[in-house]
Motif scaffolding. Structure first.
Motif, PDB file in Angstrom:
ATOM      1  N   ILE A 130     -11.304   9.366   6.314  1.00 43.89           N
ATOM      2  CA  ILE A 130     -10.579   8.548   7.297  1.00 43.89           C
ATOM      3  C   ILE A 130      -9.399   7.823   6.644  1.00 43.89           C
ATOM      4  CG2 ILE A 130     -10.747   6.667   8.968  1.00 43.89           C
ATOM      5  CD1 ILE A 130     -13.767   7.530   9.290  1.00 43.89           C
ATOM      6  N   PRO A 131      -9.610   6.963   5.625  1.00 54.18           N
ATOM      7  CA  PRO A 131      -8.437   6.311   5.016  1.00 54.18           C
ATOM      8  C   PRO A 131      -7.506   7.319   4.336  1.00 54.18           C
ATOM      9  CG  PRO A 131     -10.448   5.709   3.841  1.00 54.18           C
ATOM     10  CD  PRO A 131     -10.862   6.468   5.055  1.00 54.18           C
ATOM     11  N   GLU A 132      -8.070   8.380   3.790  1.00 49.80           N
ATOM     12  CA  GLU A 132      -7.238   9.395   3.144  1.00 49.80           C
ATOM     13  C   GLU A 132      -6.202   9.945   4.127  1.00 49.80           C
ATOM     14  OE1 GLU A 132      -7.979  13.974   1.906  1.00 49.80           O
ATOM     15  OE2 GLU A 132      -9.400  12.538   1.048  1.00 49.80           O
ATOM     16  N   LEU A 133      -6.638  10.327   5.324  1.00 42.61           N
ATOM     17  CA  LEU A 133      -5.725  10.895   6.313  1.00 42.61           C
ATOM     18  C   LEU A 133      -4.794   9.836   6.909  1.00 42.61           C
ATOM     19  CD1 LEU A 133      -8.151  13.387   8.084  1.00 42.61           C
ATOM     20  CD2 LEU A 133      -6.138  13.980   6.704  1.00 42.61           C
ATOM     21  N   VAL A 134      -5.314   8.637   7.134  1.00 45.41           N
ATOM     22  CA  VAL A 134      -4.485   7.562   7.683  1.00 45.41           C
ATOM     23  C   VAL A 134      -3.328   7.246   6.728  1.00 45.41           C
ATOM     24  CG1 VAL A 134      -4.444   5.082   8.229  1.00 45.41           C
ATOM     25  CG2 VAL A 134      -6.248   6.536   9.162  1.00 45.41           C
ATOM     26  N   PHE A 135      -3.617   7.141   5.423  1.00 45.49           N
ATOM     27  CA  PHE A 135      -2.568   6.809   4.452  1.00 45.49           C
ATOM     28  C   PHE A 135      -1.675   8.011   4.149  1.00 45.49           C
ATOM     29  CE2 PHE A 135      -5.796   3.481   3.192  1.00 45.49           C
ATOM     30  CZ  PHE A 135      -5.137   2.471   3.869  1.00 45.49           C
ATOM     31  N   GLN A 136      -2.261   9.184   4.075  1.00 46.32           N
ATOM     32  CA  GLN A 136      -1.502  10.405   3.797  1.00 46.32           C
ATOM     33  C   GLN A 136      -0.438  10.642   4.878  1.00 46.32           C
ATOM     34  OE1 GLN A 136      -3.883  13.958   2.772  1.00 46.32           O
ATOM     35  NE2 GLN A 136      -2.881  14.928   4.513  1.00 46.32           N
ATOM     36  N   ASN A 137      -0.776  10.350   6.128  1.00 46.55           N
ATOM     37  CA  ASN A 137       0.149  10.580   7.242  1.00 46.55           C
ATOM     38  C   ASN A 137       0.901   9.314   7.663  1.00 46.55           C
ATOM     39  OD1 ASN A 137      -0.551  13.271   7.306  1.00 46.55           O
ATOM     40  ND2 ASN A 137      -2.210  12.942   8.745  1.00 46.55           N
ATOM     41  N   THR A 138       0.803   8.256   6.855  1.00 35.64           N
ATOM     42  CA  THR A 138       1.498   6.996   7.085  1.00 35.64           C
ATOM     43  C   THR A 138       1.314   6.510   8.529  1.00 35.64           C
ATOM     44  OG1 THR A 138       3.170   7.919   5.594  1.00 35.64           O
ATOM     45  CG2 THR A 138       3.622   5.755   6.488  1.00 35.64           C
ATOM     46  N   LEU A 139       0.062   6.400   8.961  1.00 43.07           N
ATOM     47  CA  LEU A 139      -0.229   6.022  10.340  1.00 43.07           C
ATOM     48  C   LEU A 139      -0.222   4.513  10.569  1.00 43.07           C
ATOM     49  CD1 LEU A 139      -2.974   8.641  11.262  1.00 43.07           C
ATOM     50  CD2 LEU A 139      -0.481   8.802  11.414  1.00 43.07           C
ATOM     51  N   LEU A 140      -0.278   3.729   9.483  1.00 49.11           N
ATOM     52  CA  LEU A 140      -0.221   2.271   9.624  1.00 49.11           C
ATOM     53  C   LEU A 140       1.225   1.794   9.547  1.00 49.11           C
ATOM     54  CD1 LEU A 140      -3.122   0.812   7.445  1.00 49.11           C
ATOM     55  CD2 LEU A 140      -2.990   0.975   9.929  1.00 49.11           C
ATOM     56  N   LEU A 141       1.593   0.953  10.495  1.00 44.80           N
ATOM     57  CA  LEU A 141       2.883   0.290  10.426  1.00 44.80           C
ATOM     58  C   LEU A 141       2.831  -0.780   9.334  1.00 44.80           C
ATOM     59  CD1 LEU A 141       3.480   0.020  14.247  1.00 44.80           C
ATOM     60  CD2 LEU A 141       4.947   1.259  12.640  1.00 44.80           C
ATOM     61  N   GLU A 142       3.980  -1.307   8.970  1.00 44.82           N
ATOM     62  CA  GLU A 142       4.037  -2.335   7.932  1.00 44.82           C
ATOM     63  C   GLU A 142       3.115  -3.498   8.282  1.00 44.82           C
ATOM     64  OE1 GLU A 142       7.291  -5.214   5.750  1.00 44.82           O
ATOM     65  OE2 GLU A 142       7.989  -3.491   6.872  1.00 44.82           O
ATOM     66  N   ASP A 143       2.343  -3.954   7.311  1.00 50.60           N
ATOM     67  CA  ASP A 143       1.363  -5.029   7.468  1.00 50.60           C
ATOM     68  C   ASP A 143       0.216  -4.655   8.412  1.00 50.60           C
ATOM     69  OD1 ASP A 143       2.748  -6.704   5.700  1.00 50.60           O
ATOM     70  OD2 ASP A 143       4.037  -7.425   7.335  1.00 50.60           O
ATOM     71  N   GLY A 144       0.041  -3.367   8.636  1.00 51.14           N
ATOM     72  CA  GLY A 144      -1.036  -2.909   9.503  1.00 51.14           C
ATOM     73  C   GLY A 144      -2.370  -2.866   8.784  1.00 51.14           C
ATOM     74  N   LEU A 145      -3.428  -2.692   9.579  1.00 51.17           N
ATOM     75  CA  LEU A 145      -4.786  -2.643   9.039  1.00 51.17           C
ATOM     76  C   LEU A 145      -5.529  -1.425   9.563  1.00 51.17           C
ATOM     77  CD1 LEU A 145      -6.404  -6.197   9.428  1.00 51.17           C
ATOM     78  CD2 LEU A 145      -5.896  -5.004   7.294  1.00 51.17           C
ATOM     79  N   LEU A 146      -6.264  -0.799   8.671  1.00 46.45           N
ATOM     80  CA  LEU A 146      -7.278   0.188   9.050  1.00 46.45           C
ATOM     81  C   LEU A 146      -8.607  -0.537   8.929  1.00 46.45           C
ATOM     82  CD1 LEU A 146      -8.651   2.964   9.516  1.00 46.45           C
ATOM     83  CD2 LEU A 146      -8.384   3.373   7.048  1.00 46.45           C
TER      84      LEU A 146
END
Length: 179
Positions: A130-146
């Motif tokens: 889950i975090p691997e794909l979220v970070f790999q695809n830059t899904l969080l906006l600046e200052d965002g949280l998973l």
């Protein structure tokens, strides 16, 4: 389940019994939103709700004024229920019926909050994806949280981007940030 705060405060939403879900408890949800309330203006953020189940978390964001909510679940019954509830209460929730991992591999939609509530029996490798794909695809906006909800018996502190965790009863929320 009950909506804790906002426009639909105290509204009870009764999900069909046959859905394959484990809704976040009211106590854990209230604690989570107390944390988020200190970090975000709900009417100014976008949310990606993964493994959405009954839509419990999505409804809480909608009740608090979030206008961009995408709920992803692979179960047709869950998606149908979320759509019916969102329509009934005029909530701005878009649903996507998909395996969450397949969705994340192709997703380009960024959000301030990505919330994931996968099955508690997931393996460490499944949780790590889950975090691997979220970070790999830059899904969080600046200052965002998973935020990943999981059993207190599962330790995610070694995963990429882990920041901290909070335990509420048998539930734990692990918070991740892009570095």
């Amino acid at each position: 389940m009950r909506i804790i705060s906002g426009l639909y405060k105290s509204r009870k939403i009764i999900a069909p019994k046959n859905l394959p879900v484990r809704p976040t408890t009211d106590m854990a949800k209230e604690s989570l939103f107390n944390i988020l309330n200190n970090l975000f203006y709900f009417d100014a953020i976008s949310v990606l709700d993964l493994f959405a189940g009954t839509g419990n978390i999505s409804y809480e964001f909608a009740s608090r004024g979030t206008q961009q909510i995408t709920s992803v679940d692979q179960d047709f019954g869950c998606i149908k229920f979320i759509n019916q509830t969102a329509e009934k209460y005029n909530m701005p929730i878009t649903t996507i019926k998909s395996d969450v991992f397949l969705f994340l591999e192709k997703c380009t939609q960024q959000a301030h909050v990505v919330f994931a509530d996968p099955p508690y029996h997931f393996t460490e490798a499944q949780f790590a994806k889950i975090p691997e794909l979220v970070f790999q695809n830059t899904l969080l906006l600046e200052d965002g949280l998973l935020i990943i909800e999981h059993s207190k018996h599962t330790n995610l502190s070694d995963l990429k981007g882990f920041s901290y965790s909070k335990t509420y009863g048998g539930n734990m929320f692990s918070f991740f940030e892009a570095h």
